[in-house]
Write a protein that holds these residues in place. Structure first.
Motif, PDB file in Angstrom:
ATOM      1  N   ARG A  43      31.992  -6.595  -4.212  1.00 53.24           N
ATOM      2  CA  ARG A  43      31.003  -6.465  -5.292  1.00 53.24           C
ATOM      3  C   ARG A  43      30.940  -7.700  -6.190  1.00 53.24           C
ATOM      4  O   ARG A  43      29.933  -7.938  -6.853  1.00 53.24           O
ATOM      5  CB  ARG A  43      31.328  -5.250  -6.159  1.00 53.24           C
ATOM      6  N   GLY A  44      32.006  -8.479  -6.209  1.00 59.25           N
ATOM      7  CA  GLY A  44      32.033  -9.679  -7.039  1.00 59.25           C
ATOM      8  C   GLY A  44      33.162 -10.577  -6.606  1.00 59.25           C
ATOM      9  O   GLY A  44      34.164 -10.107  -6.051  1.00 59.25           O
ATOM     10  N   TYR A  45      33.002 -11.877  -6.842  1.00 62.10           N
ATOM     11  CA  TYR A  45      34.015 -12.848  -6.411  1.00 62.10           C
ATOM     12  C   TYR A  45      33.982 -14.023  -7.372  1.00 62.10           C
ATOM     13  O   TYR A  45      32.927 -14.619  -7.597  1.00 62.10           O
ATOM     14  CB  TYR A  45      33.694 -13.299  -4.987  1.00 62.10           C
ATOM     15  N   SER A  64      42.052 -15.992  -7.856  1.00 68.97           N
ATOM     16  CA  SER A  64      40.771 -15.442  -7.435  1.00 68.97           C
ATOM     17  C   SER A  64      40.674 -14.001  -7.909  1.00 68.97           C
ATOM     18  O   SER A  64      41.685 -13.317  -8.064  1.00 68.97           O
ATOM     19  CB  SER A  64      40.636 -15.503  -5.917  1.00 68.97           C
ATOM     20  N   GLU A  65      39.439 -13.562  -8.131  1.00 69.14           N
ATOM     21  CA  GLU A  65      39.166 -12.183  -8.517  1.00 69.14           C
ATOM     22  C   GLU A  65      38.116 -11.640  -7.556  1.00 69.14           C
ATOM     23  O   GLU A  65      37.063 -12.225  -7.411  1.00 69.14           O
ATOM     24  CB  GLU A  65      38.616 -12.121  -9.943  1.00 69.14           C
ATOM     25  N   LEU A  66      38.446 -10.539  -6.897  1.00 70.31           N
ATOM     26  CA  LEU A  66      37.527  -9.899  -5.956  1.00 70.31           C
ATOM     27  C   LEU A  66      37.363  -8.453  -6.380  1.00 70.31           C
ATOM     28  O   LEU A  66      38.350  -7.731  -6.510  1.00 70.31           O
ATOM     29  CB  LEU A  66      38.063  -9.963  -4.523  1.00 70.31           C
ATOM     30  N   TRP A  67      36.128  -8.035  -6.620  1.00 70.47           N
ATOM     31  CA  TRP A  67      35.837  -6.681  -7.091  1.00 70.47           C
ATOM     32  C   TRP A  67      35.358  -5.792  -5.951  1.00 70.47           C
ATOM     33  O   TRP A  67      34.541  -6.213  -5.129  1.00 70.47           O
ATOM     34  CB  TRP A  67      34.749  -6.701  -8.159  1.00 70.47           C
ATOM     35  N   PHE A  68      35.868  -4.584  -5.949  1.00 72.34           N
ATOM     36  CA  PHE A  68      35.462  -3.548  -5.007  1.00 72.34           C
ATOM     37  C   PHE A  68      35.241  -2.259  -5.789  1.00 72.34           C
ATOM     38  O   PHE A  68      35.686  -2.134  -6.930  1.00 72.34           O
ATOM     39  CB  PHE A  68      36.554  -3.326  -3.942  1.00 72.34           C
ATOM     40  N   ASP A  69      34.596  -1.280  -5.167  1.00 74.37           N
ATOM     41  CA  ASP A  69      34.376   0.002  -5.843  1.00 74.37           C
ATOM     42  C   ASP A  69      35.655   0.816  -5.954  1.00 74.37           C
ATOM     43  O   ASP A  69      35.794   1.631  -6.865  1.00 74.37           O
ATOM     44  CB  ASP A  69      33.311   0.824  -5.108  1.00 74.37           C
ATOM     45  N   ALA A  74      38.808  -1.918  -0.908  1.00 75.03           N
ATOM     46  CA  ALA A  74      39.521  -3.196  -0.809  1.00 75.03           C
ATOM     47  C   ALA A  74      40.415  -3.213   0.424  1.00 75.03           C
ATOM     48  O   ALA A  74      40.431  -4.192   1.182  1.00 75.03           O
ATOM     49  CB  ALA A  74      40.343  -3.445  -2.063  1.00 75.03           C
ATOM     50  N   MET A  75      41.138  -2.139   0.645  1.00 70.42           N
ATOM     51  CA  MET A  75      42.030  -2.061   1.804  1.00 70.42           C
ATOM     52  C   MET A  75      41.238  -2.144   3.110  1.00 70.42           C
ATOM     53  O   MET A  75      41.647  -2.834   4.048  1.00 70.42           O
ATOM     54  CB  MET A  75      42.864  -0.787   1.734  1.00 70.42           C
ATOM     55  N   ALA A  76      40.096  -1.479   3.166  1.00 72.18           N
ATOM     56  CA  ALA A  76      39.250  -1.533   4.360  1.00 72.18           C
ATOM     57  C   ALA A  76      38.715  -2.949   4.575  1.00 72.18           C
ATOM     58  O   ALA A  76      38.658  -3.435   5.713  1.00 72.18           O
ATOM     59  CB  ALA A  76      38.103  -0.535   4.241  1.00 72.18           C
ATOM     60  N   ALA A  77      38.324  -3.612   3.493  1.00 73.77           N
ATOM     61  CA  ALA A  77      37.796  -4.977   3.608  1.00 73.77           C
ATOM     62  C   ALA A  77      38.851  -5.918   4.183  1.00 73.77           C
ATOM     63  O   ALA A  77      38.560  -6.718   5.080  1.00 73.77           O
ATOM     64  CB  ALA A  77      37.328  -5.469   2.241  1.00 73.77           C
ATOM     65  N   PHE A  78      40.064  -5.826   3.682  1.00 70.46           N
ATOM     66  CA  PHE A  78      41.111  -6.742   4.148  1.00 70.46           C
ATOM     67  C   PHE A  78      41.653  -6.363   5.518  1.00 70.46           C
ATOM     68  O   PHE A  78      42.254  -7.194   6.201  1.00 70.46           O
ATOM     69  CB  PHE A  78      42.202  -6.883   3.093  1.00 70.46           C
TER      70      PHE A  78
END
Length: 108
Positions: A43-45, A64-69, A74-78
């Motif tokens: 959602r944001g980086y 770094s800052e990475l936003w997820f819902d 986040a776990m699925a993305a990585f």
């Protein structure tokens, strides 16, 4: 009023000793960011480079800052192929990355 706005993955990054700050930032921006921006559910980086020539007391070269819902997103993305590609790229520009997961609470 305090609100909880999603979930944040923060990476505290230390550059490789063999590279300049400029080389570190160039790879982070041009190569690693291109991979990270393709993470599913992102959602944001934001990149936050820290030049230790200017700020010598900093123990890191950036974060770094990475936003997820959610944490699950986040776990699925990585765990995805893109997440693996991002993980595999880290040694190309960083000596060490410490990751923490944060629930962001915004005050304003």
């Amino acid at each position: 009023m305090t609100t909880v706005n999603g979930f944040k993955h923060v990476g505290l990054v230390t550059k490789k000793e063999t590279q300049s700050f400029e080389e570190f930032v160039a790879h982070w921006q041009a190569v690693h960011s291109k991979i990270a921006l393709a993470l599913p559910g992102l959602r944001g980086y934001v990149l936050n480079p820290i030049d230790r020539r200017v700020y010598p007391d900093s123990p890191i070269d950036g974060f770094s800052e990475l936003w997820f819902d959610s944490l699950e997103d986040a776990m699925a993305a990585f765990a995805s192929p893109v997440g693996q590609e991002a993980f595999d790229d880290v040694p190309n520009f960083a000596a060490h990355v410490a990751v923490t997961y944060i629930t962001e609470i915004r005050k304003r």
